[in-house]
Design an enzyme around this catalytic site. Structure first.
Site, mmCIF file in Angstrom:
data_model
loop_
_atom_site.group_PDB
_atom_site.id
_atom_site.type_symbol
_atom_site.label_atom_id
_atom_site.label_comp_id
_atom_site.label_asym_id
_atom_site.label_seq_id
_atom_site.Cartn_x
_atom_site.Cartn_y
_atom_site.Cartn_z
ATOM 1 N N GLU A 1 -6.100 -12.813 -9.542
ATOM 2 C CA GLU A 1 -6.092 -11.354 -9.681
ATOM 3 C C GLU A 1 -6.654 -10.675 -8.426
ATOM 4 O O GLU A 1 -7.663 -9.973 -8.462
ATOM 5 C CB GLU A 1 -6.867 -10.926 -10.928
ATOM 6 N N GLU B 1 -1.699 -15.904 -17.269
ATOM 7 C CA GLU B 1 -2.716 -15.427 -18.203
ATOM 8 C C GLU B 1 -2.068 -14.437 -19.170
ATOM 9 O O GLU B 1 -1.350 -13.536 -18.752
ATOM 10 C CB GLU B 1 -3.880 -14.710 -17.499
#
Length: 470
Positions: free
Chosen positions: A174, A368
């Site tokens: 991320e 995810e």
């Protein structure tokens, strides 16, 4: 559902974790302190260098000592892939050493070998929400260009050690977290209420360079390696059909897409250059930086997806905020939300898949996705998490439709297949797993593992390659 909506053979079903959220053993076998080790309240809260408050990251769920038993449970579910991260501080405890810590490398050899024993494909994130704390204290974090070389050395060490065992890699988890949690993403320290955009974007440039150099180094060591980026996807809808809301949504999406744009295309888009100029931000670049970015584009786009966001230019609507991954958002009146206020939007996953694939024409990897919830361990040892099954089923259905749309999807590793410490809040109350861990947010409990109802459900999803979702 369209007959085209079918997962390909070899689709990588599995789960994803992060070293700092489950390993524990935070000082064992030569490991150094990381930024996670001074973040007792999670990534969105200020660090505490005193080390006095209780920090659940230090203990995790003791995966460092229980990995064999835990991987056996993943194998029982039929995992085809397992996404793990390597703790930078186990390999280079301070980050700037010349030689790596052999005990750290040996630990990941054992973990990877255990996965391969069950034919589970390791998917490795090189840096996931942690970096050596010494690189913050000594160099000021990623705003210092010296960290590019430190990271490149670290990445090369991993590629050289594991390239025959690991095919799929991601450079930073991320990576857009630097905009929302600068300490976690870039090791930047600001005074309360302060926010230095110049330092943030300079750090991001260095992260881009480090990622590109890692991609190039990995391909030089083994051309077969698949090295991707990883973004927290944040698809944004306009609150209304008002043109100003539409453009606001576009602008909000660009704050995420700039990260995959640069890493996938190898250059800064015009909209980023315009934004930097408007904000009086000047990134210090050296000769050759453009070439580095062009030479180090990623092979695929990895991303997380938990929720969608809404953009509005109406001050009244802005008052109605809800929780979210990395940032708050405006409530969407058409969506339900989790206990933590994260809005549940399965269709948004299909939209994100199409958005990213249309934009880049590169394979995608959903690394995810999941639902954080309070789970109850019943007296008979069962955990009835039908709400999680409902959440995952709805998202997998939309993922399947995205494949039918023509999206090239590598796999799906749901977040936290075993309960672990939450990144956002540093607690164990918020659980994602198919496997319940008997440990609470104060670190109390037997640490025993229990299979939730979702365990057998996901096992059947994998066994049927996503054909049976009931």
């Amino acid at each position: 559902m369209s007959q085209l909506a079918k997962f390909p053979e070899g689709f990588l079903w599995g789960g994803a974790v992060a070293a700092n959220q489950l390993e524990g053993a935070y000082l064992e076998d030569g490991k150094g302190l990381s930024t996670a080790d001074v973040s007792p309240n999670g990534i969105m809260s200020p660090p505490d260098f005193s080390m006095e408050p209780f920090n659940l990251y230090h203990e995790g769920i003791d995966f460092y000592h229980t990995y064999k038993e835990d991987i056996a449970l993943f194998a029982e579910m039929g995992f085809k892939a397992f996404r793990l991260s390597i703790a930078w501080t186990r390999i280079y405890p301070n980050g700037d050493e010349q030689t790596p810590n052999e005990k750290g490398l040996a630990f990941y050899d054992r973990v990877i070998d255990e996965l391969l024993k069950y034919d589970i494909e390791p998917v490795v994130t090189i840096s996931h929400y942690e970096m050596p704390l010494e690189l913050v204290k000594k160099y000021g974090g990623w705003k210092n260009r010296k960290l590019v070389a430190f990271y490149e050395r670290y990445a090369k060490t991993l590629f050289e050690r594991y390239h025959k065992k690991v095919t799929y890699w991601m450079t930073f988890n991320e990576i857009n977290v630097s905009l929302h949690a600068p300490f976690t993403g870039s090791g930047l320290l600001f005074e309360d209420g302060e926010r230095n955009e110049q330092a943030i974007y300079q750090s991001i440039h260095h992260l881009f360079l480090a990622s590109a150099l890692a991609v190039k180094a990995g391909h030089a060591i083994n051309p077969n390696l698949q090295i991707g980026c990883m973004i927290a996807s944040m698809i944004t809808y306009p609150y209304t059909s008002k043109p100003e809301d539409m453009f606001k949504a576009l602008q909000q999406d660009r704050h995420t897409l700039m990260f995959s744009d640069v890493q996938s295309r190898g250059y800064y888009p015009t909209y980023v250059k315009n934004y930097l100029e408007e904000q009086n931000i000047t990134i210090q670049m050296e000769d050759g930086d453009d070439h580095i970015l062009r030479e180090g584009t990623v092979d695929y786009i990895g991303f997380s997806y938990y929720m969608s966001f809404v953009a509005t230019t109406d001050p009244e609507h802005l008052k109605d905020q809800t929780g979210g991954n990395l940032l708050l958002g405006v409530k969407n009146p058409y969506l339900k939300a989790t206990e933590w206020g994260w809005q549940i939007d399965p269709v948004g996953l299909r939209t994100v898949c199409n958005q990213l694939y249309d934009r880049y024409q590169k394979p995608l990897f959903i690394v995810e996705n999941g639902m954080g919830a309070v789970d109850k361990l019943e007296d008979d040892g069962t955990i009835n998490d039908d709400y999680r099954i409902d959440y995952l089923r709805a998202h997998i259905e939309q993922m399947k439709l995205a494949v039918g749309d023509g999206v090239d999807l590598i796999g799906y590793t749901s977040w936290g297949p075993i309960d672990l410490v939450s990144a956002s809040t540093a607690e164990l109350k918020k659980r994602y797993g198919y496997i319940y861990v008997d440990r609470d947010s104060e670190g109390k409990g037997s640490n025993k593992r229990y299979k939730k109802k979702s365990f057998d459900w996901y096992k059947n999803v994998i066994a049927t390659n996503g054909e049976v979702l009931d």
